[in-house]
Design a protein around this motif. Structure first.
Motif, PDB file in Angstrom:
ATOM      1  N   ASN A 131      56.373  42.963  39.255  1.00 30.86           N
ATOM      2  CA  ASN A 131      55.509  44.114  39.009  1.00 30.86           C
ATOM      3  C   ASN A 131      56.024  44.997  37.882  1.00 30.86           C
ATOM      4  OD1 ASN A 131      53.722  43.348  40.973  1.00 30.86           O
ATOM      5  ND2 ASN A 131      54.425  44.811  42.511  1.00 30.86           N
ATOM      6  N   ARG A 132      57.337  45.137  37.768  1.00 27.73           N
ATOM      7  CA  ARG A 132      57.868  46.029  36.732  1.00 27.73           C
ATOM      8  C   ARG A 132      57.445  45.589  35.334  1.00 27.73           C
ATOM      9  NH1 ARG A 132      62.011  43.010  38.643  1.00 27.73           N
ATOM     10  NH2 ARG A 132      63.143  41.675  37.159  1.00 27.73           N
ATOM     11  N   ALA A 133      57.293  44.281  35.131  1.00 30.93           N
ATOM     12  CA  ALA A 133      56.836  43.778  33.835  1.00 30.93           C
ATOM     13  C   ALA A 133      55.347  44.058  33.643  1.00 30.93           C
ATOM     14  CB  ALA A 133      57.111  42.279  33.731  1.00 30.93           C
ATOM     15  N   LEU A 134      54.575  43.950  34.720  1.00 34.15           N
ATOM     16  CA  LEU A 134      53.139  44.204  34.616  1.00 34.15           C
ATOM     17  C   LEU A 134      52.858  45.667  34.306  1.00 34.15           C
ATOM     18  CD1 LEU A 134      51.885  42.208  37.743  1.00 34.15           C
ATOM     19  CD2 LEU A 134      51.961  41.423  35.373  1.00 34.15           C
ATOM     20  N   PHE A 135      53.565  46.558  34.982  1.00 37.38           N
ATOM     21  CA  PHE A 135      53.279  47.983  34.841  1.00 37.38           C
ATOM     22  C   PHE A 135      53.891  48.585  33.578  1.00 37.38           C
ATOM     23  CE2 PHE A 135      53.284  47.865  39.744  1.00 37.38           C
ATOM     24  CZ  PHE A 135      51.990  47.351  39.744  1.00 37.38           C
ATOM     25  N   ALA A 136      54.671  47.803  32.861  1.00 35.70           N
ATOM     26  CA  ALA A 136      55.230  48.271  31.592  1.00 35.70           C
ATOM     27  C   ALA A 136      54.227  48.144  30.449  1.00 35.70           C
ATOM     28  CB  ALA A 136      56.493  47.481  31.256  1.00 35.70           C
ATOM     29  N   LYS A 137      53.095  47.480  30.690  1.00 37.52           N
ATOM     30  CA  LYS A 137      52.085  47.306  29.652  1.00 37.52           C
ATOM     31  C   LYS A 137      51.453  48.650  29.299  1.00 37.52           C
ATOM     32  CE  LYS A 137      52.499  42.795  29.714  1.00 37.52           C
ATOM     33  NZ  LYS A 137      53.060  42.029  28.592  1.00 37.52           N
ATOM     34  N   ALA A 138      50.904  48.722  28.098  1.00 37.67           N
ATOM     35  CA  ALA A 138      50.367  49.992  27.610  1.00 37.67           C
ATOM     36  C   ALA A 138      48.928  50.248  28.015  1.00 37.67           C
ATOM     37  CB  ALA A 138      50.482  50.039  26.078  1.00 37.67           C
ATOM     38  N   GLU A 177      47.735  52.135  36.284  1.00 43.59           N
ATOM     39  CA  GLU A 177      47.466  52.446  37.686  1.00 43.59           C
ATOM     40  C   GLU A 177      48.696  52.193  38.555  1.00 43.59           C
ATOM     41  OE1 GLU A 177      43.890  50.778  39.236  1.00 43.59           O
ATOM     42  OE2 GLU A 177      42.723  51.252  37.438  1.00 43.59           O
ATOM     43  N   GLY A 178      49.608  51.338  38.070  1.00 43.37           N
ATOM     44  CA  GLY A 178      50.885  51.151  38.734  1.00 43.37           C
ATOM     45  C   GLY A 178      50.823  50.484  40.091  1.00 43.37           C
ATOM     46  N   ARG A 179      49.815  49.654  40.319  1.00 44.31           N
ATOM     47  CA  ARG A 179      49.697  48.996  41.619  1.00 44.31           C
ATOM     48  C   ARG A 179      48.928  47.696  41.457  1.00 44.31           C
ATOM     49  NH1 ARG A 179      45.198  52.986  44.509  1.00 44.31           N
ATOM     50  NH2 ARG A 179      43.510  52.546  43.026  1.00 44.31           N
ATOM     51  N   ILE A 180      49.205  46.766  42.338  1.00 50.14           N
ATOM     52  CA  ILE A 180      48.465  45.508  42.368  1.00 50.14           C
ATOM     53  C   ILE A 180      47.275  45.616  43.311  1.00 50.14           C
ATOM     54  CG2 ILE A 180      48.590  43.071  43.030  1.00 50.14           C
ATOM     55  CD1 ILE A 180      49.981  43.627  40.439  1.00 50.14           C
ATOM     56  N   ILE A 181      47.501  46.185  44.482  1.00 51.30           N
ATOM     57  CA  ILE A 181      46.454  46.284  45.505  1.00 51.30           C
ATOM     58  C   ILE A 181      46.062  47.750  45.685  1.00 51.30           C
ATOM     59  CG2 ILE A 181      45.942  45.895  47.958  1.00 51.30           C
ATOM     60  CD1 ILE A 181      47.964  43.608  47.855  1.00 51.30           C
ATOM     61  N   PRO A 182      44.771  48.081  45.709  1.00 51.50           N
ATOM     62  CA  PRO A 182      43.653  47.137  45.582  1.00 51.50           C
ATOM     63  C   PRO A 182      43.212  46.990  44.124  1.00 51.50           C
ATOM     64  CG  PRO A 182      42.802  49.277  46.192  1.00 51.50           C
ATOM     65  CD  PRO A 182      44.305  49.426  46.093  1.00 51.50           C
ATOM     66  N   GLY A 183      42.743  45.827  43.777  1.00 51.39           N
ATOM     67  CA  GLY A 183      41.954  45.658  42.584  1.00 51.39           C
ATOM     68  C   GLY A 183      42.631  45.287  41.291  1.00 51.39           C
ATOM     69  N   ASN A 184      43.953  45.041  41.302  1.00 51.99           N
ATOM     70  CA  ASN A 184      44.625  44.701  40.054  1.00 51.99           C
ATOM     71  C   ASN A 184      45.347  43.359  40.117  1.00 51.99           C
ATOM     72  OD1 ASN A 184      43.962  46.993  38.430  1.00 51.99           O
ATOM     73  ND2 ASN A 184      45.329  48.216  39.709  1.00 51.99           N
ATOM     74  N   ALA A 185      44.882  42.467  40.971  1.00 56.59           N
ATOM     75  CA  ALA A 185      45.494  41.139  41.043  1.00 56.59           C
ATOM     76  C   ALA A 185      45.348  40.389  39.727  1.00 56.59           C
ATOM     77  CB  ALA A 185      44.870  40.327  42.175  1.00 56.59           C
ATOM     78  N   ASP A 186      44.366  40.786  38.913  1.00 53.39           N
ATOM     79  CA  ASP A 186      44.196  40.099  37.638  1.00 53.39           C
ATOM     80  C   ASP A 186      45.302  40.410  36.639  1.00 53.39           C
ATOM     81  OD1 ASP A 186      43.259  42.697  37.505  1.00 53.39           O
ATOM     82  OD2 ASP A 186      41.458  42.212  36.360  1.00 53.39           O
ATOM     83  N   LEU A 187      46.118  41.434  36.902  1.00 53.11           N
ATOM     84  CA  LEU A 187      47.297  41.651  36.058  1.00 53.11           C
ATOM     85  C   LEU A 187      48.233  40.455  36.160  1.00 53.11           C
ATOM     86  CD1 LEU A 187      48.138  45.408  36.752  1.00 53.11           C
ATOM     87  CD2 LEU A 187      47.017  44.441  34.734  1.00 53.11           C
ATOM     88  N   VAL A 188      48.363  39.901  37.353  1.00 55.63           N
ATOM     89  CA  VAL A 188      49.206  38.723  37.560  1.00 55.63           C
ATOM     90  C   VAL A 188      48.579  37.520  36.863  1.00 55.63           C
ATOM     91  CG1 VAL A 188      50.321  37.253  39.267  1.00 55.63           C
ATOM     92  CG2 VAL A 188      49.949  39.678  39.770  1.00 55.63           C
ATOM     93  N   LEU A 189      47.271  37.362  37.011  1.00 56.43           N
ATOM     94  CA  LEU A 189      46.565  36.256  36.374  1.00 56.43           C
ATOM     95  C   LEU A 189      46.741  36.294  34.858  1.00 56.43           C
ATOM     96  CD1 LEU A 189      44.552  33.904  36.223  1.00 56.43           C
ATOM     97  CD2 LEU A 189      42.701  35.584  36.422  1.00 56.43           C
ATOM     98  N   LEU A 190      46.582  37.461  34.247  1.00 58.79           N
ATOM     99  CA  LEU A 190      46.692  37.563  32.796  1.00 58.79           C
ATOM    100  C   LEU A 190      48.124  37.332  32.329  1.00 58.79           C
ATOM    101  CD1 LEU A 190      44.291  40.554  32.079  1.00 58.79           C
ATOM    102  CD2 LEU A 190      43.912  38.116  31.633  1.00 58.79           C
ATOM    103  N   ALA A 191      49.103  37.798  33.105  1.00 58.52           N
ATOM    104  CA  ALA A 191      50.500  37.542  32.742  1.00 58.52           C
ATOM    105  C   ALA A 191      50.790  36.044  32.781  1.00 58.52           C
ATOM    106  CB  ALA A 191      51.436  38.295  33.687  1.00 58.52           C
ATOM    107  N   ALA A 192      50.272  35.359  33.799  1.00 53.93           N
ATOM    108  CA  ALA A 192      50.463  33.908  33.883  1.00 53.93           C
ATOM    109  C   ALA A 192      49.730  33.204  32.745  1.00 53.93           C
ATOM    110  CB  ALA A 192      49.953  33.400  35.231  1.00 53.93           C
ATOM    111  N   PHE A 193      48.520  33.644  32.442  1.00 54.26           N
ATOM    112  CA  PHE A 193      47.734  33.058  31.355  1.00 54.26           C
ATOM    113  C   PHE A 193      48.499  33.122  30.028  1.00 54.26           C
ATOM    114  CE2 PHE A 193      44.566  34.118  27.948  1.00 54.26           C
ATOM    115  CZ  PHE A 193      44.003  32.858  27.809  1.00 54.26           C
ATOM    116  N   ASN A 194      49.144  34.229  29.784  1.00 51.62           N
ATOM    117  CA  ASN A 194      49.882  34.389  28.529  1.00 51.62           C
ATOM    118  C   ASN A 194      51.213  33.638  28.514  1.00 51.62           C
ATOM    119  OD1 ASN A 194      48.002  36.093  27.178  1.00 51.62           O
ATOM    120  ND2 ASN A 194      48.683  37.823  28.419  1.00 51.62           N
ATOM    121  N   GLU A 195      51.713  33.285  29.681  1.00 46.12           N
ATOM    122  CA  GLU A 195      53.001  32.593  29.759  1.00 46.12           C
ATOM    123  C   GLU A 195      52.851  31.076  29.843  1.00 46.12           C
ATOM    124  OE1 GLU A 195      56.972  32.795  32.623  1.00 46.12           O
ATOM    125  OE2 GLU A 195      55.715  34.579  32.345  1.00 46.12           O
TER     126      GLU A 195
END
Length: 244
Positions: free
Chosen positions: A62-69, A75-93
């Motif tokens: 999470n610390r890597a996800l929430f460091a984005k600009a 919003e600083g949270r995955i739940i509710p509604g930000n599971a796509d932050l994980v998806l986009l991080a995986a997509f880019n990796e």
């Protein structure tokens, strides 16, 4: 001279399984991870947590996800509604694939999971996005996350919005790239309304699995009930996340 056969483009596909804890993987998931070579299905395990990425397992802390600009990360949270932050991080990796089938670790399919994955990839070859279902605002006004969507710094008319149930969802590379670009441009909101609304606004090709002739849906398919085994082959199930 012999004429060389016409060979179409090779389409690459990957199954992405999302989880929080490697200990919580079902026997079905463990089997498909072990069977990659014999099934020909490329599987990546995407873990929202700390760890060392290796092979086909990627850790997304999470610390890597929430460091984005962008606004969604702020919003600083995955739940509710930000599971796509994980998806986009995986997509880019990840290596580039043409299509990505995303599945949560606790989705249960009462049948052969490799057969399900192969069926989806073969049955939706031209779709940019497909999910269990997609619903319009009209008739579903009580869904709680409509107002979360912001197009950049601007809201949107409720009636122009869609929401999708995405415990099992198919994306093209173009769709995920469009989503990544939109989030970088400060689109934000619950991912279940953000994805479907964005893709419709871009006129991408969308589909739903509830109308699939092979997958079987009844009143208990993806219903909010505890873990259980569905009666009859071909049913999907997603359990409630019980809190301790």
């Amino acid at each position: 001279m012999p004429v060389a056969p016409v060979v179409g483009p090779v389409v690459s596909s990957a199954l992405l399984i999302f989880c929080h804890d490697l200990n919580g993987l079902s026997p079905q998931i463990r089997d498909i991870l072990r069977q990659q070579a014999e099934t020909g299905i490329t599987v990546h395990l995407v873990v929202n947590g700390d760890g060392h990425s290796s092979g086909n397992t990627i850790f997304i802390p999470n610390r890597a996800l929430f460091a984005k600009a962008h606004a969604k990360a702020q919003e600083g949270r995955i739940i509710p509604g930000n599971a796509d932050l994980v998806l986009l991080a995986a997509f880019n990796e990840l290596p580039r694939y043409d299509r990505y089938l995303v599945m949560e670790y606790d989705v249960f399919y009462n049948g052969s999971l490799p057969a399900l994955v192969s069926h989806i990839f073969s049955s939706y070859p031209d779709h940019d996005f497909a999910s269990t279902f997609i619903r319009p605002y009209k008739g579903n006004e009580r869904w709680p996350w409509w107002s979360s969507l912001r197009r950049g710094r601007h809201g949107a008319n409720h009636t122009a919005r869609l929401y999708a149930f995405m415990q099992l969802a198919l994306y093209s590379h173009a769709a995920l790239q469009a989503l990544s670009n939109a989030v970088e441009d400060d689109w934000t909101g619950h991912h279940e309304v953000l994805h479907a609304t964005l893709f419709r606004s871009m006129h991408l090709r969308m589909g739903v699995f509830e109308q699939d002739p092979i997958l079987r849906f009844d009143a208990m398919t993806f219903a909010a009930v505890g873990p259980c085994v569905m009666k009859g082959d071909g049913f999907l199930h997603h359990p409630v996340k019980w809190s301790s």
